[in-house]
Design a protein around this motif. Structure first.
Motif, mmCIF file in Angstrom:
data_model
loop_
_atom_site.group_PDB
_atom_site.id
_atom_site.type_symbol
_atom_site.label_atom_id
_atom_site.label_comp_id
_atom_site.label_asym_id
_atom_site.label_seq_id
_atom_site.Cartn_x
_atom_site.Cartn_y
_atom_site.Cartn_z
ATOM 1 N N GLN A 1 23.748 18.966 42.802
ATOM 2 C CA GLN A 1 24.047 18.480 44.149
ATOM 3 C C GLN A 1 24.246 16.969 44.194
ATOM 4 O O GLN A 1 24.996 16.462 45.022
ATOM 5 C CB GLN A 1 22.912 18.885 45.097
ATOM 6 C CG GLN A 1 23.194 18.563 46.555
ATOM 7 C CD GLN A 1 22.110 19.105 47.477
ATOM 8 O OE1 GLN A 1 21.188 19.798 47.043
ATOM 9 N NE2 GLN A 1 22.224 18.781 48.752
ATOM 10 N N TRP A 2 23.584 16.236 43.302
ATOM 11 C CA TRP A 2 23.614 14.779 43.339
ATOM 12 C C TRP A 2 24.004 14.209 41.979
ATOM 13 O O TRP A 2 23.681 14.780 40.942
ATOM 14 C CB TRP A 2 22.237 14.224 43.709
ATOM 15 C CG TRP A 2 21.768 14.549 45.085
ATOM 16 C CD1 TRP A 2 21.087 15.674 45.474
ATOM 17 C CD2 TRP A 2 21.934 13.748 46.254
ATOM 18 N NE1 TRP A 2 20.813 15.624 46.817
ATOM 19 C CE2 TRP A 2 21.323 14.449 47.321
ATOM 20 C CE3 TRP A 2 22.529 12.521 46.502
ATOM 21 C CZ2 TRP A 2 21.287 13.942 48.622
ATOM 22 C CZ3 TRP A 2 22.502 12.009 47.785
ATOM 23 C CH2 TRP A 2 21.899 12.721 48.831
ATOM 24 N N THR B 1 22.356 13.830 36.879
ATOM 25 C CA THR B 1 22.580 14.758 37.975
ATOM 26 C C THR B 1 21.328 15.573 38.231
ATOM 27 O O THR B 1 20.488 15.747 37.344
ATOM 28 C CB THR B 1 23.776 15.688 37.672
ATOM 29 O OG1 THR B 1 24.094 16.437 38.839
ATOM 30 C CG2 THR B 1 23.480 16.628 36.514
ATOM 31 N N PHE C 1 24.642 9.778 44.942
ATOM 32 C CA PHE C 1 25.954 10.266 45.340
ATOM 33 C C PHE C 1 25.905 11.789 45.514
ATOM 34 O O PHE C 1 25.724 12.525 44.542
ATOM 35 C CB PHE C 1 26.996 9.865 44.300
ATOM 36 C CG PHE C 1 27.090 8.374 44.114
ATOM 37 C CD1 PHE C 1 27.953 7.617 44.889
ATOM 38 C CD2 PHE C 1 26.273 7.718 43.195
ATOM 39 C CE1 PHE C 1 28.024 6.239 44.745
ATOM 40 C CE2 PHE C 1 26.333 6.340 43.043
ATOM 41 C CZ PHE C 1 27.211 5.599 43.828
ATOM 42 N N ARG C 2 26.039 12.224 46.777
ATOM 43 C CA ARG C 2 26.045 13.648 47.080
ATOM 44 C C ARG C 2 27.435 14.212 46.747
ATOM 45 O O ARG C 2 28.445 13.748 47.272
ATOM 46 C CB ARG C 2 25.720 13.889 48.545
ATOM 47 C CG ARG C 2 25.529 15.369 48.894
ATOM 48 C CD ARG C 2 25.406 15.555 50.381
ATOM 49 N NE ARG C 2 24.184 14.977 50.907
ATOM 50 C CZ ARG C 2 23.010 15.606 50.981
ATOM 51 N NH1 ARG C 2 22.911 16.848 50.522
ATOM 52 N NH2 ARG C 2 21.958 14.993 51.504
ATOM 53 N N VAL C 3 27.481 15.224 45.884
ATOM 54 C CA VAL C 3 28.750 15.750 45.385
ATOM 55 C C VAL C 3 29.347 16.751 46.371
ATOM 56 O O VAL C 3 28.686 17.703 46.785
ATOM 57 C CB VAL C 3 28.562 16.414 44.009
ATOM 58 C CG1 VAL C 3 29.892 16.958 43.493
ATOM 59 C CG2 VAL C 3 27.969 15.423 43.002
ATOM 60 N N TYR D 1 34.739 18.644 42.877
ATOM 61 C CA TYR D 1 35.102 17.965 41.637
ATOM 62 C C TYR D 1 36.236 18.721 40.954
ATOM 63 O O TYR D 1 36.523 19.885 41.259
ATOM 64 C CB TYR D 1 33.898 17.814 40.705
ATOM 65 C CG TYR D 1 33.226 19.103 40.295
ATOM 66 C CD1 TYR D 1 33.565 19.744 39.109
ATOM 67 C CD2 TYR D 1 32.230 19.680 41.089
ATOM 68 C CE1 TYR D 1 32.944 20.921 38.715
ATOM 69 C CE2 TYR D 1 31.599 20.851 40.716
ATOM 70 C CZ TYR D 1 31.963 21.471 39.529
ATOM 71 O OH TYR D 1 31.358 22.636 39.146
ATOM 72 N N SER E 1 33.179 8.161 47.800
ATOM 73 C CA SER E 1 33.067 7.590 46.454
ATOM 74 C C SER E 1 33.561 8.628 45.472
ATOM 75 O O SER E 1 33.412 9.836 45.696
ATOM 76 C CB SER E 1 31.607 7.230 46.126
ATOM 77 O OG SER E 1 31.081 6.313 47.052
ATOM 78 N N TYR F 1 34.467 13.373 40.333
ATOM 79 C CA TYR F 1 33.510 13.950 41.269
ATOM 80 C C TYR F 1 33.619 13.201 42.591
ATOM 81 O O TYR F 1 33.332 12.003 42.659
ATOM 82 C CB TYR F 1 32.092 13.839 40.724
ATOM 83 C CG TYR F 1 31.884 14.569 39.406
ATOM 84 C CD1 TYR F 1 31.521 15.898 39.378
ATOM 85 C CD2 TYR F 1 32.070 13.910 38.189
ATOM 86 C CE1 TYR F 1 31.339 16.575 38.172
ATOM 87 C CE2 TYR F 1 31.902 14.551 36.985
ATOM 88 C CZ TYR F 1 31.534 15.884 36.978
ATOM 89 O OH TYR F 1 31.366 16.552 35.782
ATOM 90 N N CYS G 1 32.276 12.219 46.117
ATOM 91 C CA CYS G 1 30.900 12.141 46.598
ATOM 92 C C CYS G 1 30.812 11.311 47.876
ATOM 93 O O CYS G 1 31.758 10.595 48.254
ATOM 94 C CB CYS G 1 29.994 11.474 45.557
ATOM 95 S SG CYS G 1 30.131 12.108 43.876
ATOM 96 N N ARG G 2 29.637 11.402 48.504
ATOM 97 C CA ARG G 2 29.281 10.469 49.574
ATOM 98 C C ARG G 2 28.039 9.703 49.130
ATOM 99 O O ARG G 2 27.030 10.312 48.764
ATOM 100 C CB ARG G 2 28.992 11.208 50.886
ATOM 101 C CG ARG G 2 28.629 10.248 52.031
ATOM 102 C CD ARG G 2 28.420 10.978 53.347
ATOM 103 N NE ARG G 2 27.227 11.838 53.310
ATOM 104 C CZ ARG G 2 27.235 13.093 53.673
ATOM 105 N NH1 ARG G 2 28.367 13.696 54.055
ATOM 106 N NH2 ARG G 2 26.122 13.813 53.633
#
Length: 392
Positions: free
Chosen positions: A274-275, A309, A320-322, A325, A372, A385, A387-388
């Motif tokens: 998730q991250w 991760t 960074f929340r994915v 990808y 991001s 990937y 992300c936020r």
């Protein structure tokens, strides 16, 4: 490299007239665009002889505000300020020398001595540069510290039984950084020979070649507010005998945390969760990514890349929340960004030959959202990937 101060300059700057002049010049804009007007004002105020010294001091004090706690009243040279330890980092290092007799054998303008004198039992500072010694005498008085100062070569000991602090010069005459310990001034090997059997700490640049560092040293990499600041090599009784590498992560208020190679480093490589977590630069530079991952229950995306991760990031970090990808190709990335209506993009790259700024221009982003993207290599595959970034 800045203005070249002499002892007459320092004497003037320490006088009432010099102090008043620098205080008045500190109120000027002191920018590149106002340089000619600033110089004219300095010459009108103190005359041609001391105008450059007074103006340079005002400029350097302004620069020092982001590095030192209270540089008001302090004297600097430009190279000395560049090499001076940030106050937060200096206090952190000084704590390992608390209650001891300490000799700073390359004391320069006294930035480290001010922190050491606050916690050490007794302090001595020495340097071969008479201008910097005179500045140190002034600065320590401004800081309210009582320290004995001596003109002496760092490689010719003038104290016995003290813990030794050394900060060798790390730039050549052209201002370029030196990364090889043999190129420091004085060289690391010479310091180790001269102070063999003594408790010693040597401040170095964080880009130091650790392969050239003796196995007897504890190498500590320190970051401040997310920026890697320095490495310190600890020897003798100052070193932890169980530790060879340490990363210390400091916040602006001086709090922080540390991790060492004495901790477990069990860390698998897995598919993204998730991250994504980008460890602090001190952790990466100290080679402690796997130890950091094991501490926080994270895994690596690739065993040779520093991105981590997991399902939950460590507290207090920017992670960074994915969202999504794909394999990295510009065409596929452009489609991914268009689908998510991304108009503002942070690009993080590791293990892939990509210039983030050039890529951003080529992507021609259009959209209302901010995101991001982490570009990295997983095995032989380049991955992207989306992300936020979030503060946990």
């Amino acid at each position: 490299m800045g203005y070249g101060f002499d002892l007459e300059d320092v004497a003037f700057l320490r006088s009432a007239a010099g102090r008043d002049a620098v205080a008045e010049l500190s109120g000027l804009a002191l920018t590149n665009s106002t340089r000619l007007n600033d110089v004219a004002a300095a010459r009108k105020l103190v005359g041609a002889r001391f105008a450059a010294a007074a103006l340079e001091t005002a400029v350097l004090r302004r620069k020092a505000e982001s590095k030192l706690d209270d540089p008001v009243g302090w004297l600097f040279t430009d190279p000395a300020l560049q090499q001076a330890t940030a106050s937060v980092v200096a206090r952190h290092r000084a704590q390992r020398l608390a209650g001891r007799d300490v000799h700073d054998v390359t004391c320069s303008i006294g930035a480290d001595l001010a922190a050491l004198a606050a916690v050490a039992r007794r302090c001595v500072g020495s340097d071969l540069d008479r201008v910097r010694l005179s500045m140190a005498q002034h600065n320590l008085a401004v800081a309210g510290r009582s320290v004995a100062l001596v003109e002496a070569d760092a490689l010719r000991p003038v104290t016995r039984g003290t813990a030794v602090v050394a900060d060798p010069a790390r730039r050549d005459d052209a201002g370029r950084r030196r990364w090889n310990p043999a190129d420091l001034v004085p060289p690391l090997d010479d310091l180790l020979d001269v102070y063999a059997g003594r408790d010693l700490v040597v401040k170095c640049a964080p880009g130091l070649d650790f392969a050239a560092v003796p196995d007897t040293a504890e190498a500590e990499v320190v970051s401040l507010a997310g920026q890697v600041r320095e490495a310190a090599l600890w020897f003798g009784g100052l070193a932890d005998p169980q530790v060879r590498r340490r990363a210390t992560v400091l916040r602006p208020d001086g709090t922080g945390w540390t991790i060492t190679d004495a901790e477990p480093d069990d860390c698998p490589a897995v598919e993204v969760r998730q991250w994504i977590v980008d460890p602090d630069g001190a952790v990466v530079r100290a080679g402690l990514v796997r130890h950091y991952a094991a501490r926080h229950g994270l895994a690596q995306l690739d065993p040779h890349i520093a991105y981590l991760t997991g399902d939950e990031p460590p507290p207090g970090v920017r992670a960074f929340r994915v969202f999504e990808y794909c394999r990295y190709h510009e065409k596929s990335l452009r489609a991914l960004l268009r689908r998510h209506e991304v108009g503002r993009l942070e690009i993080l790259v590791r293990g892939v030959d990509v210039d983030p700024d050039a890529l951003r221009r080529r992507l021609k982003l259009k959209g209302s959202r901010e995101a991001s993207v982490v570009l990295t290599r997983v095995g032989d595959t380049a991955m992207a990937y989306l992300c936020r970034a979030e503060r946990t």
